[in-house]
Design an enzyme around this catalytic site. Sequence first.
Site, short mmCIF file in Angstrom:
data_model
loop_
_atom_site.label_atom_id
_atom_site.label_comp_id
_atom_site.label_asym_id
_atom_site.label_seq_id
_atom_site.Cartn_x
_atom_site.Cartn_y
_atom_site.Cartn_z
N LEU A 24 1.08 -1.35 0.50
CA LEU A 24 -0.04 -0.06 -0.32
C LEU A 24 0.78 1.07 0.16
O LEU A 24 0.68 2.24 -0.83
CB LEU A 24 -0.99 0.52 1.20
N PHE A 42 -1.17 8.03 4.49
CA PHE A 42 -0.03 7.47 4.89
C PHE A 42 -0.54 6.04 5.60
O PHE A 42 -1.98 5.68 5.55
CB PHE A 42 0.74 7.91 6.20
N VAL A 47 -0.23 -6.63 14.01
CA VAL A 47 -0.36 -7.78 14.75
C VAL A 47 -1.04 -7.26 16.21
O VAL A 47 -0.60 -7.05 16.94
CB VAL A 47 0.49 -9.03 14.61
N SER A 52 -4.95 -8.81 23.92
CA SER A 52 -6.78 -8.24 22.69
C SER A 52 -7.25 -9.60 22.13
O SER A 52 -8.17 -9.58 21.99
CB SER A 52 -5.77 -7.38 21.65
N LYS A 56 -10.37 -10.98 22.58
CA LYS A 56 -11.87 -10.81 21.71
C LYS A 56 -12.09 -12.71 21.94
O LYS A 56 -13.75 -12.21 21.59
CB LYS A 56 -11.25 -10.27 20.95
N GLU A 140 -7.70 -7.32 8.20
CA GLU A 140 -8.58 -6.60 7.61
C GLU A 140 -8.32 -4.73 7.85
O GLU A 140 -6.70 -4.57 7.97
CB GLU A 140 -9.37 -6.10 9.49
N ASN A 149 -9.30 9.34 12.32
CA ASN A 149 -8.03 8.37 12.60
C ASN A 149 -8.21 9.19 14.27
O ASN A 149 -7.90 8.60 15.05
CB ASN A 149 -6.67 8.22 12.43
N ALA A 152 -10.68 8.28 16.68
CA ALA A 152 -11.31 6.79 16.55
C ALA A 152 -9.80 6.56 17.40
O ALA A 152 -10.25 5.72 19.15
CB ALA A 152 -10.73 5.94 15.55
P1 0O2 Z 1 -7.99 -3.02 18.12
O1 0O2 Z 1 -7.15 -3.86 17.80
O2 0O2 Z 1 -7.94 -2.80 19.83
O3 0O2 Z 1 -8.66 -1.97 17.40
P2 0O2 Z 1 -16.86 -4.90 17.83
O4 0O2 Z 1 -16.71 -5.42 19.26
O5 0O2 Z 1 -17.62 -5.15 17.45
O6 0O2 Z 1 -16.35 -3.40 17.74
P3 0O2 Z 1 -16.75 -6.86 15.21
O7 0O2 Z 1 -17.95 -7.56 15.31
O8 0O2 Z 1 -15.15 -7.73 15.84
O9 0O2 Z 1 -15.95 -6.20 16.71
O10 0O2 Z 1 -15.82 -5.66 14.27
P4 0O2 Z 1 -16.02 -4.13 13.88
O11 0O2 Z 1 -16.82 -3.34 14.65
O12 0O2 Z 1 -15.92 -3.74 12.27
O13 0O2 Z 1 -14.63 -3.38 15.01
C1 0O2 Z 1 -13.19 -3.68 14.48
C2 0O2 Z 1 -12.89 -2.98 14.84
O14 0O2 Z 1 -12.80 -1.75 14.38
C3 0O2 Z 1 -12.15 -2.64 16.34
O15 0O2 Z 1 -10.92 -3.84 16.52
C4 0O2 Z 1 -11.15 -1.20 16.51
O16 0O2 Z 1 -10.14 -1.71 15.60
C5 0O2 Z 1 -12.44 -0.78 15.29
N1 0O2 Z 1 -13.33 -0.28 15.95
C6 0O2 Z 1 -14.64 -0.94 15.96
N2 0O2 Z 1 -16.13 0.10 16.54
C7 0O2 Z 1 -14.82 1.01 17.54
C8 0O2 Z 1 -15.26 2.30 18.13
O17 0O2 Z 1 -16.55 2.43 18.45
N3 0O2 Z 1 -14.26 3.20 18.61
C9 0O2 Z 1 -13.24 2.67 17.69
N4 0O2 Z 1 -11.75 3.52 18.56
N5 0O2 Z 1 -12.71 1.65 17.28
C10 0O2 Z 1 -13.68 -0.09 16.83
P5 0O2 Z 1 -10.80 -4.05 18.35
O18 0O2 Z 1 -11.17 -5.71 18.21
O19 0O2 Z 1 -11.37 -3.16 18.86
O20 0O2 Z 1 -9.15 -4.15 18.85
P1 0O2 Z 2 7.60 8.17 5.66
O1 0O2 Z 2 8.18 9.61 4.93
O2 0O2 Z 2 7.27 8.95 7.18
O3 0O2 Z 2 6.00 8.44 5.43
P2 0O2 Z 2 7.78 0.60 9.71
O4 0O2 Z 2 6.32 -0.39 8.96
O5 0O2 Z 2 8.53 0.76 10.63
O6 0O2 Z 2 7.84 1.47 8.51
P3 0O2 Z 2 5.59 0.80 11.62
O7 0O2 Z 2 6.29 0.45 13.42
O8 0O2 Z 2 4.24 -0.51 11.18
O9 0O2 Z 2 6.92 1.08 10.30
O10 0O2 Z 2 5.62 2.38 12.33
P4 0O2 Z 2 3.71 2.76 12.33
O11 0O2 Z 2 3.81 4.13 13.20
O12 0O2 Z 2 3.17 2.34 11.36
O13 0O2 Z 2 4.18 4.08 11.93
C1 0O2 Z 2 3.75 3.96 9.80
C2 0O2 Z 2 4.49 5.58 8.88
O14 0O2 Z 2 3.44 5.73 9.35
C3 0O2 Z 2 5.50 5.69 9.43
O15 0O2 Z 2 5.83 6.43 7.85
C4 0O2 Z 2 4.94 7.46 10.21
O16 0O2 Z 2 5.56 8.07 9.81
C5 0O2 Z 2 3.38 7.42 9.21
N1 0O2 Z 2 2.48 7.60 10.29
C6 0O2 Z 2 2.25 7.52 11.45
N2 0O2 Z 2 1.54 8.60 12.42
C7 0O2 Z 2 1.33 9.59 11.09
C8 0O2 Z 2 0.76 11.30 11.31
O17 0O2 Z 2 0.34 11.19 11.84
N3 0O2 Z 2 0.70 11.04 9.72
C9 0O2 Z 2 1.45 10.96 8.53
N4 0O2 Z 2 1.75 11.92 7.51
N5 0O2 Z 2 2.10 9.65 9.33
C10 0O2 Z 2 2.20 8.62 9.88
P5 0O2 Z 2 7.12 5.57 7.22
O18 0O2 Z 2 7.10 4.27 6.17
O19 0O2 Z 2 8.03 5.74 8.48
O20 0O2 Z 2 7.47 6.63 6.14
#
Ligand code: 0O2
Ligand code: 0O2
Length: 264
Positions: A24, A42, A47, A52, A56, A140, A149, A152
């Site tokens: 992506l 971005f 995992v 968690s 779940k 997912e 974002n 959330a």
């Molecule tokens: P993680 O990894 O902590 O984010 P459900 O119990 O209904 O929320 P379901 O049925 O598996 O879960 O699927 P759903 O509703 O598509 O939600 C899957 C994921 O979406 C959640 O993962 C969250 O990451 C995000 N999500 C869903 N609802 C909300 C919400 O109300 N607020 C926030 N902040 N995120 C949400 P998990 O399991 O929470 O795990």
């Molecule tokens: P660039 O040039 O900064 O876009 P990895 O897989 O090791 O590269 P990891 O451990 O998955 O990275 O880190 P994370 O926290 O998932 O962040 C992944 C990428 O998302 C990083 O970019 C961050 O800079 C970018 N990122 C995280 N939060 C934000 C945000 O709020 N705004 C923007 N624009 N970018 C964000 P890379 O891959 O280092 O490259």
Amino acid sequence: MAMKDWKSFLTPYEQAVDELKVKLRSLRKEYRRKNEYSPIEFVTGRVKEVSSILEKANKFGIPIDRLQYEMEDIAGIRVMCQFVDDIDRVVEILRERKDMQILYEKDYVTNVKESGYRSYHMILKYPVNMADGQKEILAEFQIRTLAMNFWATIEHSLNYKYKQNLPSNIKKKLKSAADAAFRLDEEMLEIKDEIKDAQKLFEVKSDIISTVMNNILTLISIGKVAEASRYQMSLNKLLEEGEIWEFNNILYSIQRDIDKYKEM
Ligand code: 0O2
Ligand code: 0O2
């Protein structure tokens, strides 16, 4: 399951998250290389933690030996977009891909969750090639705007702190913050073209500046130090408020000088 078994159970999920992040992020790079607007801002991925997963599984009554078939978000990829309509473009791009199979989609952008949560979810089957052969895992995608974002992320950490029992005043505040995030997305969409133009302008300027800088280095390397510092000063003067045509003038002039010196 013993910790050693968890490690091997999660290995293909780690592999999938790494591969999907690269794929992506490459899409974004491709748009940027072609100087086109990227619907992807971005990408992050993770995992799920063992704790968690267990929590779940307990909540949904999923037996441990059914996790790989029934828990869809052990591998999770988050795609952040600048504007709401970018989400549709990303969804279309992902639906067309041949290296993954989209199983179903949940549109929480249109059908906002009770909490105020908005995001577009796609559940997919993804093949990973491990040392002992191919394995298909579930993953997912969560596709959302920066505003979605932001909301959330805050809401998730509050829920973590209060273990799903959010005090009603905080719940109310979060609901109104969700409305504000929604309005922000709507308003940004209305001025999307303006914002895209400004971003394009910034990119064009950056490109010209880095070409001029390279040319200044070329001048130094052929011994024309005085000319190089003259161009450096002219460039410095323009950096804050210069117009594109002024940067282009410097570029044109320095390139002409370099060609001239190279012919001598
Ligand atoms: P993680 O990894 O902590 O984010 P459900 O119990 O209904 O929320 P379901 O049925 O598996 O879960 O699927 P759903 O509703 O598509 O939600 C899957 C994921 O979406 C959640 O993962 C969250 O990451 C995000 N999500 C869903 N609802 C909300 C919400 O109300 N607020 C926030 N902040 N995120 C949400 P998990 O399991 O929470 O795990
Ligand atoms: P660039 O040039 O900064 O876009 P990895 O897989 O090791 O590269 P990891 O451990 O998955 O990275 O880190 P994370 O926290 O998932 O962040 C992944 C990428 O998302 C990083 O970019 C961050 O800079 C970018 N990122 C995280 N939060 C934000 C945000 O709020 N705004 C923007 N624009 N970018 C964000 P890379 O891959 O280092 O490259």
